[in-house]
Design a protein around this motif. Structure first.
Motif, short mmCIF file in Angstrom:
data_model
loop_
_atom_site.label_atom_id
_atom_site.label_comp_id
_atom_site.label_asym_id
_atom_site.label_seq_id
_atom_site.Cartn_x
_atom_site.Cartn_y
_atom_site.Cartn_z
N LYS A 55 88.70 -93.87 -61.43
CA LYS A 55 90.02 -94.42 -61.14
C LYS A 55 90.25 -95.70 -61.93
O LYS A 55 89.34 -96.49 -62.12
CB LYS A 55 90.15 -94.72 -59.65
CG LYS A 55 90.48 -93.50 -58.82
CD LYS A 55 90.91 -93.94 -57.43
CE LYS A 55 91.64 -92.84 -56.69
NZ LYS A 55 90.78 -91.69 -56.41
N TRP A 104 96.12 -97.10 -58.10
CA TRP A 104 94.83 -96.60 -58.59
C TRP A 104 94.91 -95.10 -58.78
O TRP A 104 95.07 -94.36 -57.83
CB TRP A 104 93.71 -96.98 -57.62
CG TRP A 104 93.43 -98.43 -57.67
CD1 TRP A 104 94.04 -99.40 -56.92
CD2 TRP A 104 92.52 -99.11 -58.53
NE1 TRP A 104 93.56 -100.63 -57.26
CE2 TRP A 104 92.61 -100.49 -58.25
CE3 TRP A 104 91.62 -98.69 -59.52
CZ2 TRP A 104 91.84 -101.44 -58.92
CZ3 TRP A 104 90.86 -99.63 -60.18
CH2 TRP A 104 90.98 -101.00 -59.88
N ILE A 105 94.78 -94.67 -60.03
CA ILE A 105 94.85 -93.23 -60.28
C ILE A 105 93.63 -92.77 -61.11
O ILE A 105 93.01 -93.56 -61.80
CB ILE A 105 96.16 -92.81 -61.00
CG1 ILE A 105 96.20 -93.35 -62.43
CG2 ILE A 105 97.37 -93.29 -60.24
CD1 ILE A 105 97.31 -92.76 -63.24
N ASN A 106 93.33 -91.48 -60.99
CA ASN A 106 92.25 -90.91 -61.80
C ASN A 106 92.64 -91.02 -63.25
O ASN A 106 93.70 -90.55 -63.66
CB ASN A 106 92.04 -89.44 -61.43
CG ASN A 106 91.41 -89.29 -60.07
OD1 ASN A 106 90.72 -90.19 -59.59
ND2 ASN A 106 91.64 -88.17 -59.44
N TYR A 107 91.77 -91.67 -64.02
CA TYR A 107 92.13 -91.93 -65.40
C TYR A 107 91.17 -91.23 -66.36
O TYR A 107 91.51 -90.26 -67.01
CB TYR A 107 92.18 -93.43 -65.64
CG TYR A 107 93.00 -93.82 -66.83
CD1 TYR A 107 94.39 -93.78 -66.76
CD2 TYR A 107 92.40 -94.22 -68.01
CE1 TYR A 107 95.16 -94.11 -67.86
CE2 TYR A 107 93.17 -94.56 -69.12
CZ TYR A 107 94.54 -94.51 -69.04
OH TYR A 107 95.31 -94.86 -70.12
N GLN A 120 94.96 -84.61 -60.61
CA GLN A 120 96.01 -85.54 -60.18
C GLN A 120 96.75 -85.08 -58.93
O GLN A 120 97.77 -85.66 -58.58
CB GLN A 120 97.02 -85.76 -61.31
CG GLN A 120 96.42 -86.34 -62.58
CD GLN A 120 95.83 -87.73 -62.39
OE1 GLN A 120 95.90 -88.31 -61.32
NE2 GLN A 120 95.24 -88.25 -63.44
#
Lengths: 259, 309
Positions: free
Chosen positions: A86, A93-96, B109
């Motif tokens: 993240k 907060w995002i999965n990157y 996502q």
């Protein structure tokens, strides 16, 4: 003797009484024997499954005074896994970043008579993949080692947290001079599949004997039925889930209507 | 009572989930709402993987909508013609929603999609409800009469083609608005694991000008079919419907709803709505906090075969 913590008093007395244990290593090697087995070879995941505890027991037959050590490595089925990291993007907060690891064991547990680094050299441990730090996880992605290392470390850390991975450096109890046992604990979230329990007999940093037992973790009964049905015939499963819900709704309405 | 959920692949305390089903059922019985928008976040908060929570909740909503709509059906308060138009939109929306869901799941996502959808819709609905109910409370305190709504339709809706007469609702309008409303609700059902009544009911009253007595029955009629389709599509595409968890929630929900309905009759409408609005905003705030504050563990593992942790 830090490694006596967690031992039963009886085991402690046995151990102190064992001559080979405290003897020095300048001896001629005779033939060592190692015999091991598991209390059960099948772990069944049923509706009341909350984890399992297996007993690995064995016997060594050594004619020498050399100091011996036992290391048990239990390994669950390898599968590819995607590890995501993240990062903060626009305040959330995002999965990157993501890496795909190709050979992540679903379960990995090392049980030994003492700290593995005292039992054998780093080269030996690395070669046999003994210990969490020597568990080699590979990635199919072309990548510089730095970031990939973070993903591999995170995988081990998370699995350790979930009790899917573990290291117990004094989990082996000796009963007398030759009999030993160890308990293998599996949490409720263990994956299905074929597991191997490999027992190494070490002496002077060398592997003298190896024994491998196989065990299977399987969903059984109703759990198996539902899981297989959902995965093999998803359309029929979905339709049945809908019909059950419609019936439940009608049934509830029929019961409460009369009141 | 520990129970292993075969699809979520978790060992959970069945009584907690039965209680959760009961509590949300109680609230939905009391407020007359579906409860999906409370149940799905609660499931996620308690550790159920979000994709499983959404698909399983869609399955549970079928049951509560069937028992709810049977009551309206017996009263003749279902506009089937309108329901079918909404449903045809809903079918398109469900396919689109599940397709978006599956694609985002593959690139990791989908959790973000679910959270963002919840934050956006819960904050809008919660705020509107709170403002509206506070106004209503103030009106009753000051003793002024509630203003009467204009019964005319919006001019742009009147101007649309393909007008059809809906006898039960006593309206004559274009089929485009109900089709679009149905489609939006279908997308939301697939992504959020909700019935979508909280969008559909106000849209039917304020945009379509349908009489209030047929609105709830018609919306429940549409919800049964849309959530059924969503359940089947999620089963086929993602294998995330946990029938064991759904059954526990259904059992709790049905019992809770019966008691909730009785309590609901004794309380005043505006205060009830204000209470619900606060609840919606609390859930919304909790999801928002999870998005904004730095998580303790920045990494996440997904097993490619089966689901991981």
């Amino acid at each position: 003797m830090p490694r006596t913590t967690g031992f039963s008093m009886r085991a402690l007395i046995h151990m102190l009484a064992v001559p080979w244990f405290i003897a020095t290593a300048d001896v001629v090697y005779a033939q060592e024997e190692l015999v091991t087995d598991l209390s059960h070879h099948q772990v069944s995941i049923q509706s009341n499954f909350t984890g399992a505890e297996l007993l690995l027991f064995g016997a060594i037959n050594v004619n020498t005074n050399a100091k011996h050590d036992i290391v048990i490595v239990v390994r669950g089925p390898d599968s590819p896994a995607i590890v995501r990291q993240k990062e903060k993007v626009a305040g959330i907060w995002i999965n990157y970043g993501a890496r795909e690891l190709t050979n992540v064991p679903g379960y990995y547990s090392v049980i030994s008579t003492r700290v593995t680094s005292e039992i054998a050299s780093q080269t030996v441990l690395e070669h046999y993949g003994i210990g969490l730090e020597n568990l080699q996880l590979r990635s199919s992605d072309d990548d510089d080692a730095g970031p990939l290392h973070d993903f591999i470390e995170a995988t081990k850390r998370i699995r350790l947290e979930n009790s899917l991975y573990s290291e117990d450096e004094n989990g082996i109890q000796f009963l007398g001079t030759s009999l030993f046992r160890a308990s293998i604990e599996m949490p409720a979230n263990v994956p299905d599949g074929r597991y191997t329990a490999r027992v190494y007999l070490f002496s002077n940093g060398k592997i003298m004997q190896t024994q491998t037992s196989t065990l299977f973790v399987n969903k059984v009964g109703f759990e198996r039925l539902v899981f297989d049905f959902a995965n093999k015939q998803p359309l029929t499963y979905g339709v049945i889930a809908v019909l059950i819900a419609i019936f439940a709704g009608w049934f509830a309405s029929a019961i409460f209507r009369g009141r | 009572m520990q129970l292993y959920l075969p699809i979520a692949e978790l060992s959970v305390n069945a009584l907690i989930f039965l209680g959760m089903g009961g509590a949300v059922g109680f609230l939905s019985g009391m407020f007359g709402v579906g409860g999906g928008f409370l149940m799905t976040p609660l499931l996620i908060f308690s550790g159920i993987p979000p994709a499983v929570a959404v698909a399983t909740e869609a399955n549970q909503i079928i049951a509560s909508s069937v028992s709810g709509s049977l009551v309206h059906w017996r009263r003749g308060a279902v506009d089937i013609k309108m329901g079918l138009i909404l449903l045809s939109g809903g079918v398109i929306g469900s396919f689109a929603g599940v397709s978006i869901f599956t694609q985002l799941k593959q690139i990791g996502q989908v959790d973000l999609l679910i959270s963002l959808a919840y934050v956006i819709f819960l904050s809008i609905i919660g705020s509107l409800m709170l403002i509206e109910s506070i106004r209503a409370i103030l009106r009753t305190r000051t003793g002024t009469n509630p203003e009467r709504r204009h019964s005319g339709q919006h001019s742009w809706i009147l101007g649309l083609p393909f007008r059809v007469r809906f006898r039960k609702s006593r309206i004559y309008i274009s089929i485009i608005p109900p089709f679009v409303i149905g489609a939006c609700v279908g997308v939301l059902a697939a992504i959020m694991g909700v019935g979508g009544g909280f969008i559909m009911v106000p849209a039917m009253i304020y945009l379509l000008r349908m009489p209030t007595n047929v609105v709830i029955g018609t919306s429940l009629f549409q919800i049964i079919f849309v959530t059924s389709l969503v359940t089947i599509l999620h089963s086929v595409e993602n294998q995330t419907v946990d029938i064991v968890l759904a059954l526990i929630l259904m059992a709790g929900g049905v019992i809770g709803a019966q008691f909730g309905a009785r309590v609901g009759h004794k309380l005043r409408g505006e205060q009830l709505r204000a209470l619900l609005a606060v609840l919606v905003l609390v859930v919304c705030g909790r999801i928002l906090i999870d998005l904004v504050i730095e998580p303790e563990e920045l990494f996440q593992i997904t097993s490619v075969i089966g689901r991981g942790h």
